[in-house]
Motif scaffolding. Structure first.
Motif, PDB file in Angstrom:
ATOM      1  N   MET A   1       0.817  -1.200   0.000  1.00  0.00           N
ATOM      2  CA  MET A   1       0.000   0.000   0.000  1.00  0.00           C
ATOM      3  C   MET A   1       0.858   1.259   0.000  1.00  0.00           C
ATOM      4  O   MET A   1       0.527   2.240  -0.671  1.00  0.00           O
ATOM      5  CB  MET A   1      -0.905  -0.004   1.242  1.00  0.00           C
ATOM      6  CG  MET A   1      -2.335   0.288   0.904  1.00  0.00           C
ATOM      7  SD  MET A   1      -3.504  -0.432   2.042  1.00  0.00           S
ATOM      8  CE  MET A   1      -3.300   0.584   3.493  1.00  0.00           C
ATOM      9  N   THR A   2       1.959   1.200   0.759  1.00  0.00           N
ATOM     10  CA  THR A   2       2.784   2.389   0.923  1.00  0.00           C
ATOM     11  C   THR A   2       3.311   2.910  -0.419  1.00  0.00           C
ATOM     12  O   THR A   2       3.552   4.102  -0.571  1.00  0.00           O
ATOM     13  CB  THR A   2       3.938   2.072   1.890  1.00  0.00           C
ATOM     14  OG1 THR A   2       3.360   1.694   3.142  1.00  0.00           O
ATOM     15  CG2 THR A   2       4.827   3.277   2.117  1.00  0.00           C
ATOM     16  N   LYS A   3       3.497   1.985  -1.379  1.00  0.00           N
ATOM     17  CA  LYS A   3       4.022   2.442  -2.680  1.00  0.00           C
ATOM     18  C   LYS A   3       3.029   2.209  -3.817  1.00  0.00           C
ATOM     19  O   LYS A   3       3.368   2.385  -4.982  1.00  0.00           O
ATOM     20  CB  LYS A   3       5.342   1.731  -2.970  1.00  0.00           C
ATOM     21  CG  LYS A   3       6.459   2.298  -2.105  1.00  0.00           C
ATOM     22  CD  LYS A   3       7.742   1.541  -2.267  1.00  0.00           C
ATOM     23  CE  LYS A   3       8.784   2.105  -1.304  1.00  0.00           C
ATOM     24  NZ  LYS A   3       9.833   1.149  -0.994  1.00  0.00           N
ATOM     25  N   ARG A  68      -0.073  11.296   7.372  1.00  0.00           N
ATOM     26  CA  ARG A  68      -0.678  10.804   8.622  1.00  0.00           C
ATOM     27  C   ARG A  68      -0.685   9.277   8.642  1.00  0.00           C
ATOM     28  O   ARG A  68      -0.496   8.656   9.690  1.00  0.00           O
ATOM     29  CB  ARG A  68      -2.091  11.375   8.787  1.00  0.00           C
ATOM     30  CG  ARG A  68      -2.094  12.848   9.159  1.00  0.00           C
ATOM     31  CD  ARG A  68      -3.472  13.345   9.540  1.00  0.00           C
ATOM     32  NE  ARG A  68      -4.359  13.542   8.408  1.00  0.00           N
ATOM     33  CZ  ARG A  68      -4.352  14.603   7.611  1.00  0.00           C
ATOM     34  NH1 ARG A  68      -3.499  15.577   7.810  1.00  0.00           N
ATOM     35  NH2 ARG A  68      -5.201  14.692   6.612  1.00  0.00           N
ATOM     36  N   TYR A  69      -0.875   8.695   7.457  1.00  0.00           N
ATOM     37  CA  TYR A  69      -0.801   7.236   7.331  1.00  0.00           C
ATOM     38  C   TYR A  69       0.611   6.746   7.674  1.00  0.00           C
ATOM     39  O   TYR A  69       0.784   5.812   8.459  1.00  0.00           O
ATOM     40  CB  TYR A  69      -1.211   6.836   5.903  1.00  0.00           C
ATOM     41  CG  TYR A  69      -0.717   5.502   5.414  1.00  0.00           C
ATOM     42  CD1 TYR A  69      -1.343   4.323   5.803  1.00  0.00           C
ATOM     43  CD2 TYR A  69       0.381   5.410   4.549  1.00  0.00           C
ATOM     44  CE1 TYR A  69      -0.884   3.093   5.343  1.00  0.00           C
ATOM     45  CE2 TYR A  69       0.832   4.188   4.090  1.00  0.00           C
ATOM     46  CZ  TYR A  69       0.205   3.033   4.486  1.00  0.00           C
ATOM     47  OH  TYR A  69       0.654   1.823   4.033  1.00  0.00           O
ATOM     48  N   LEU A  70       1.624   7.404   7.108  1.00  0.00           N
ATOM     49  CA  LEU A  70       3.010   6.991   7.377  1.00  0.00           C
ATOM     50  C   LEU A  70       3.362   7.140   8.853  1.00  0.00           C
ATOM     51  O   LEU A  70       4.036   6.286   9.436  1.00  0.00           O
ATOM     52  CB  LEU A  70       3.992   7.836   6.541  1.00  0.00           C
ATOM     53  CG  LEU A  70       4.079   7.535   5.051  1.00  0.00           C
ATOM     54  CD1 LEU A  70       5.173   8.386   4.427  1.00  0.00           C
ATOM     55  CD2 LEU A  70       4.341   6.059   4.781  1.00  0.00           C
TER      56      LEU A  70
ATOM     57  N   ARG B  35       5.082  -5.292   7.717  1.00  0.00           N
ATOM     58  CA  ARG B  35       5.620  -5.252   6.346  1.00  0.00           C
ATOM     59  C   ARG B  35       4.576  -5.779   5.372  1.00  0.00           C
ATOM     60  O   ARG B  35       4.429  -5.275   4.268  1.00  0.00           O
ATOM     61  CB  ARG B  35       6.905  -6.089   6.269  1.00  0.00           C
ATOM     62  CG  ARG B  35       8.161  -5.262   6.522  1.00  0.00           C
ATOM     63  CD  ARG B  35       9.412  -6.057   6.197  1.00  0.00           C
ATOM     64  NE  ARG B  35       9.696  -7.072   7.213  1.00  0.00           N
ATOM     65  CZ  ARG B  35      10.312  -6.831   8.371  1.00  0.00           C
ATOM     66  NH1 ARG B  35      10.708  -5.598   8.653  1.00  0.00           N
ATOM     67  NH2 ARG B  35      10.528  -7.780   9.239  1.00  0.00           N
ATOM     68  N   GLY B  36       3.840  -6.794   5.816  1.00  0.00           N
ATOM     69  CA  GLY B  36       2.775  -7.354   4.985  1.00  0.00           C
ATOM     70  C   GLY B  36       1.692  -6.329   4.696  1.00  0.00           C
ATOM     71  O   GLY B  36       1.232  -6.191   3.561  1.00  0.00           O
ATOM     72  N   TYR B  37       1.311  -5.560   5.715  1.00  0.00           N
ATOM     73  CA  TYR B  37       0.266  -4.540   5.516  1.00  0.00           C
ATOM     74  C   TYR B  37       0.746  -3.483   4.535  1.00  0.00           C
ATOM     75  O   TYR B  37      -0.011  -2.989   3.705  1.00  0.00           O
ATOM     76  CB  TYR B  37      -0.102  -3.850   6.842  1.00  0.00           C
ATOM     77  CG  TYR B  37      -0.560  -4.765   7.942  1.00  0.00           C
ATOM     78  CD1 TYR B  37      -1.257  -5.934   7.657  1.00  0.00           C
ATOM     79  CD2 TYR B  37      -0.310  -4.471   9.279  1.00  0.00           C
ATOM     80  CE1 TYR B  37      -1.669  -6.785   8.665  1.00  0.00           C
ATOM     81  CE2 TYR B  37      -0.724  -5.312  10.292  1.00  0.00           C
ATOM     82  CZ  TYR B  37      -1.398  -6.472   9.989  1.00  0.00           C
ATOM     83  OH  TYR B  37      -1.801  -7.299  10.980  1.00  0.00           O
ATOM     84  N   GLU B  38       2.030  -3.137   4.657  1.00  0.00           N
ATOM     85  CA  GLU B  38       2.564  -2.070   3.802  1.00  0.00           C
ATOM     86  C   GLU B  38       2.600  -2.476   2.342  1.00  0.00           C
ATOM     87  O   GLU B  38       2.551  -1.632   1.459  1.00  0.00           O
ATOM     88  CB  GLU B  38       3.980  -1.697   4.257  1.00  0.00           C
ATOM     89  CG  GLU B  38       3.990  -0.671   5.355  1.00  0.00           C
ATOM     90  CD  GLU B  38       5.309   0.071   5.406  1.00  0.00           C
ATOM     91  OE1 GLU B  38       5.392   1.135   4.775  1.00  0.00           O
ATOM     92  OE2 GLU B  38       6.243  -0.415   6.063  1.00  0.00           O
ATOM     93  N   THR B  39       2.709  -3.765   2.089  1.00  0.00           N
ATOM     94  CA  THR B  39       2.813  -4.226   0.696  1.00  0.00           C
ATOM     95  C   THR B  39       1.525  -4.890   0.224  1.00  0.00           C
ATOM     96  O   THR B  39       1.535  -5.620  -0.753  1.00  0.00           O
ATOM     97  CB  THR B  39       3.986  -5.213   0.543  1.00  0.00           C
ATOM     98  OG1 THR B  39       3.862  -6.223   1.560  1.00  0.00           O
ATOM     99  CG2 THR B  39       5.304  -4.523   0.717  1.00  0.00           C
ATOM    100  N   LEU B  40       0.427  -4.616   0.898  1.00  0.00           N
ATOM    101  CA  LEU B  40      -0.874  -5.186   0.508  1.00  0.00           C
ATOM    102  C   LEU B  40      -1.188  -4.920  -0.967  1.00  0.00           C
ATOM    103  O   LEU B  40      -0.954  -3.798  -1.445  1.00  0.00           O
ATOM    104  CB  LEU B  40      -1.988  -4.544   1.362  1.00  0.00           C
ATOM    105  CG  LEU B  40      -2.404  -5.265   2.636  1.00  0.00           C
ATOM    106  CD1 LEU B  40      -3.472  -4.445   3.344  1.00  0.00           C
ATOM    107  CD2 LEU B  40      -2.923  -6.662   2.371  1.00  0.00           C
TER     108      LEU B  40
END
Lengths: 202, 40
Positions: A1-3, A68-70, B35-40
Protein backbone atom coordinates in the motif's frame (compact mmCIF):
# COMPACT_ATOMS: atom_id res chain seq x y z
CA UNK A 1 0.00 0.00 0.00
CA UNK A 2 2.78 2.39 0.92
CA UNK A 3 4.02 2.44 -2.68
CA UNK A 4 0.78 1.58 -4.48
CA UNK A 5 0.14 4.10 -7.24
CA UNK A 6 -3.62 4.32 -6.66
CA UNK A 7 -3.13 4.72 -2.90
CA UNK A 8 -0.60 7.50 -3.48
CA UNK A 9 -2.91 9.31 -5.90
CA UNK A 10 -5.81 9.21 -3.48
CA UNK A 11 -3.85 10.25 -0.39
CA UNK A 12 -0.93 12.49 -1.41
CA UNK A 13 -1.80 16.16 -1.32
CA UNK A 14 -5.28 15.32 0.01
CA UNK A 15 -6.60 16.90 3.21
CA UNK A 16 -3.55 19.09 3.73
CA UNK A 17 -3.20 21.05 6.95
CA UNK A 18 -0.16 23.23 7.58
CA UNK A 19 1.85 23.03 10.78
CA UNK A 20 0.66 26.50 11.77
CA UNK A 21 -3.01 25.61 11.27
CA UNK A 22 -2.54 22.30 13.06
CA UNK A 23 -1.23 24.15 16.12
CA UNK A 24 -3.90 26.84 15.96
CA UNK A 25 -6.69 24.28 15.76
CA UNK A 26 -5.23 22.46 18.77
CA UNK A 27 -4.70 19.20 16.92
CA UNK A 28 -2.82 16.45 18.67
CA UNK A 29 -1.65 12.90 18.08
CA UNK A 30 -0.85 11.67 14.56
CA UNK A 31 -2.99 14.51 13.16
CA UNK A 32 -0.54 17.19 14.30
CA UNK A 33 2.58 15.07 13.82
CA UNK A 34 1.59 14.40 10.20
CA UNK A 35 2.06 18.15 9.65
CA UNK A 36 5.61 18.01 10.99
CA UNK A 37 4.97 19.22 14.55
CA UNK A 38 6.83 17.00 17.00
CA UNK A 39 4.26 17.14 19.81
CA UNK A 40 3.77 14.13 22.05
CA UNK A 41 2.67 14.24 25.70
CA UNK A 42 4.77 11.15 26.39
CA UNK A 43 7.87 13.26 25.60
CA UNK A 44 6.80 16.76 26.68
CA UNK A 45 5.32 15.70 30.03
CA UNK A 46 6.30 12.08 30.59
CA UNK A 47 3.99 10.08 32.83
CA UNK A 48 3.96 6.44 33.89
CA UNK A 49 7.35 5.05 32.80
CA UNK A 50 7.64 6.73 29.41
CA UNK A 51 10.73 8.66 30.52
CA UNK A 52 12.53 5.31 30.88
CA UNK A 53 11.48 4.13 27.43
CA UNK A 54 13.63 4.62 24.37
CA UNK A 55 11.36 5.53 21.45
CA UNK A 56 11.13 8.01 18.60
CA UNK A 57 8.27 10.35 17.72
CA UNK A 58 7.81 10.19 13.94
CA UNK A 59 6.56 13.26 12.07
CA UNK A 60 5.42 13.90 8.52
CA UNK A 61 6.25 16.79 6.22
CA UNK A 62 3.23 17.69 4.12
CA UNK A 63 0.33 17.28 6.55
CA UNK A 64 -1.70 15.25 4.05
CA UNK A 65 -3.59 11.97 4.37
CA UNK A 66 -0.52 10.04 3.19
CA UNK A 67 1.79 11.53 5.83
CA UNK A 68 -0.68 10.80 8.62
CA UNK A 69 -0.80 7.24 7.33
CA UNK A 70 3.01 6.99 7.38
CA UNK A 71 3.19 8.49 10.87
CA UNK A 72 0.75 5.88 12.18
CA UNK A 73 2.67 3.02 10.56
CA UNK A 74 5.90 4.16 12.18
CA UNK A 75 4.11 4.64 15.50
CA UNK A 76 3.08 1.00 15.37
CA UNK A 77 6.77 0.05 15.13
CA UNK A 78 7.70 2.39 17.95
CA UNK A 79 4.87 1.09 20.14
CA UNK A 80 6.04 -2.44 19.47
CA UNK A 81 9.48 -1.45 20.75
CA UNK A 82 7.96 0.19 23.84
CA UNK A 83 6.12 -3.05 24.64
CA UNK A 84 9.37 -4.99 24.13
CA UNK A 85 11.20 -2.71 26.58
CA UNK A 86 8.32 -2.96 29.05
CA UNK A 87 8.52 -6.76 28.92
CA UNK A 88 12.31 -6.74 29.32
CA UNK A 89 12.22 -4.44 32.34
CA UNK A 90 9.03 -5.60 34.00
CA UNK A 91 9.64 -5.25 37.75
CA UNK A 92 8.54 -7.78 40.35
CA UNK A 93 6.22 -6.64 43.09
CA UNK A 94 2.70 -5.72 44.00
CA UNK A 95 0.19 -4.90 41.28
CA UNK A 96 -1.74 -2.34 43.31
CA UNK A 97 -0.54 0.35 45.71
CA UNK A 98 -1.09 -0.04 49.42
CA UNK A 99 -2.88 3.28 50.03
CA UNK A 100 -6.03 2.36 51.96
CA UNK A 101 -7.90 5.65 51.40
CA UNK A 102 -7.58 5.42 47.63
CA UNK A 103 -6.77 1.93 46.37
CA UNK A 104 -9.07 -1.05 46.64
CA UNK A 105 -7.84 -4.14 48.52
CA UNK A 106 -6.84 -7.22 46.55
CA UNK A 107 -9.78 -9.26 45.39
CA UNK A 108 -8.35 -12.56 46.65
CA UNK A 109 -8.37 -11.18 50.21
CA UNK A 110 -12.02 -10.16 50.14
CA UNK A 111 -13.43 -13.60 50.82
CA UNK A 112 -11.02 -14.37 53.66
CA UNK A 113 -10.46 -11.13 55.51
CA UNK A 114 -13.15 -9.10 57.26
CA UNK A 115 -10.81 -6.09 57.32
CA UNK A 116 -10.41 -6.24 53.53
CA UNK A 117 -14.17 -6.40 53.09
CA UNK A 118 -14.65 -3.32 55.28
CA UNK A 119 -11.81 -1.56 53.45
CA UNK A 120 -13.44 -2.36 50.09
CA UNK A 121 -16.85 -1.17 51.33
CA UNK A 122 -15.41 2.10 52.64
CA UNK A 123 -13.58 2.99 49.43
CA UNK A 124 -16.54 2.07 47.21
CA UNK A 125 -19.26 3.80 49.24
CA UNK A 126 -17.24 6.69 50.66
CA UNK A 127 -15.42 7.47 47.43
CA UNK A 128 -12.08 9.20 47.14
CA UNK A 129 -11.81 12.69 48.59
CA UNK A 130 -8.98 14.61 46.93
CA UNK A 131 -7.87 17.91 48.45
CA UNK A 132 -9.76 20.98 47.28
CA UNK A 133 -8.22 22.56 44.20
CA UNK A 134 -7.92 21.99 40.52
CA UNK A 135 -5.83 19.76 38.31
CA UNK A 136 -5.35 18.98 34.63
CA UNK A 137 -3.85 15.63 33.69
CA UNK A 138 -3.43 14.25 30.22
CA UNK A 139 -2.06 11.24 28.41
CA UNK A 140 -1.01 10.62 24.84
CA UNK A 141 -3.88 8.42 23.67
CA UNK A 142 -3.69 6.71 20.26
CA UNK A 143 -5.70 9.57 18.73
CA UNK A 144 -4.00 12.42 20.57
CA UNK A 145 -4.07 14.30 23.85
CA UNK A 146 -6.74 12.94 26.19
CA UNK A 147 -7.07 15.21 29.21
CA UNK A 148 -9.21 15.62 32.29
CA UNK A 149 -9.58 18.95 34.04
CA UNK A 150 -11.07 18.47 37.48
CA UNK A 151 -12.09 20.99 40.10
CA UNK A 152 -12.49 19.51 43.57
CA UNK A 153 -14.17 21.03 46.61
CA UNK A 154 -12.69 18.30 48.78
CA UNK A 155 -15.72 16.01 48.64
CA UNK A 156 -15.96 12.67 46.90
CA UNK A 157 -17.73 14.16 43.86
CA UNK A 158 -15.90 16.53 41.52
CA UNK A 159 -17.22 20.11 41.61
CA UNK A 160 -16.56 20.49 37.89
CA UNK A 161 -15.10 18.14 35.35
CA UNK A 162 -14.09 18.82 31.77
CA UNK A 163 -12.92 16.12 29.42
CA UNK A 164 -10.64 17.03 26.53
CA UNK A 165 -11.07 14.24 24.01
CA UNK A 166 -8.64 14.20 21.07
CA UNK A 167 -11.20 13.33 18.36
CA UNK A 168 -13.51 16.24 19.30
CA UNK A 169 -10.70 18.73 18.74
CA UNK A 170 -9.14 16.96 15.75
CA UNK A 171 -12.44 16.89 13.83
CA UNK A 172 -12.74 20.70 13.94
CA UNK A 173 -10.14 20.98 11.21
CA UNK A 174 -12.18 18.88 8.75
CA UNK A 175 -13.79 21.89 7.07
CA UNK A 176 -10.41 23.49 6.49
CA UNK A 177 -9.15 20.27 4.91
CA UNK A 178 -11.99 19.42 2.53
CA UNK A 179 -13.69 22.63 1.34
CA UNK A 180 -13.03 22.94 -2.39
CA UNK A 181 -11.83 19.38 -2.84
CA UNK A 182 -13.58 16.29 -4.22
CA UNK A 183 -16.40 14.68 -2.26
CA UNK A 184 -14.60 11.36 -2.66
CA UNK A 185 -11.63 12.80 -0.76
CA UNK A 186 -13.76 13.48 2.31
CA UNK A 187 -13.86 9.78 3.11
CA UNK A 188 -10.08 9.54 3.02
CA UNK A 189 -9.69 12.71 5.09
CA UNK A 190 -12.11 11.58 7.82
CA UNK A 191 -10.33 8.23 7.86
CA UNK A 192 -6.99 9.97 8.29
CA UNK A 193 -8.32 12.03 11.22
CA UNK A 194 -9.23 8.70 12.85
CA UNK A 195 -12.16 9.94 14.92
CA UNK A 196 -14.26 8.03 17.43
CA UNK A 197 -17.80 9.39 17.56
CA UNK A 198 -18.20 8.67 21.25
CA UNK A 199 -15.62 11.39 21.89
CA UNK A 200 -17.42 13.87 19.66
CA UNK A 201 -20.90 13.54 21.13
CA UNK A 202 -20.56 16.34 23.70
CA UNK B 1 -7.44 -5.53 28.86
CA UNK B 2 -10.58 -3.47 29.46
CA UNK B 3 -11.65 -0.62 31.70
CA UNK B 4 -12.36 -2.77 34.75
CA UNK B 5 -8.75 -4.04 34.81
CA UNK B 6 -7.22 -0.65 35.48
CA UNK B 7 -7.71 0.62 39.03
CA UNK B 8 -6.74 3.79 40.81
CA UNK B 9 -3.37 2.88 42.30
CA UNK B 10 -2.72 -0.12 40.08
CA UNK B 11 -4.55 -2.93 38.37
CA UNK B 12 -7.16 -5.50 39.40
CA UNK B 13 -5.07 -8.67 39.08
CA UNK B 14 -1.55 -9.89 38.49
CA UNK B 15 -0.61 -10.89 34.94
CA UNK B 16 -1.89 -14.35 34.00
CA UNK B 17 0.59 -17.19 33.47
CA UNK B 18 2.19 -17.15 30.05
CA UNK B 19 1.37 -13.49 29.40
CA UNK B 20 4.97 -12.41 28.92
CA UNK B 21 5.81 -15.31 26.61
CA UNK B 22 2.74 -14.71 24.46
CA UNK B 23 3.41 -10.97 24.33
CA UNK B 24 7.00 -11.61 23.21
CA UNK B 25 5.70 -13.95 20.53
CA UNK B 26 3.39 -11.21 19.28
CA UNK B 27 6.09 -8.52 19.35
CA UNK B 28 8.36 -10.68 17.22
CA UNK B 29 5.62 -11.58 14.73
CA UNK B 30 4.22 -8.05 14.45
CA UNK B 31 7.11 -6.47 12.53
CA UNK B 32 6.73 -9.03 9.72
CA UNK B 33 2.98 -8.53 9.63
CA UNK B 34 3.43 -4.77 9.42
CA UNK B 35 5.62 -5.25 6.35
CA UNK B 36 2.78 -7.35 4.98
CA UNK B 37 0.27 -4.54 5.52
CA UNK B 38 2.56 -2.07 3.80
CA UNK B 39 2.81 -4.23 0.70
CA UNK B 40 -0.87 -5.19 0.51
Amino acid sequence: MTKNKIWLMRTKGVGVVSAEDAINYGLSGPCIRGSGVRWDVRKSEPYSSYDEMDFLVPVGENGDVYDRYLVRLEEMRQSNEIVRQAMDNLPEGEYIADIPDIALPKKENLKQSMESLIHHFKVVTGGICPPAGEVYACVEAPKGELGYYIVSDGSKNPYRIKIRPPSFVNLEVLEKMVVGSLLADVVAVIGSLDIVLGEIDR
Amino acid sequence: MNLSYIRIGGVAKDLPDGFIEKTREFINAFMDRLRGYETL
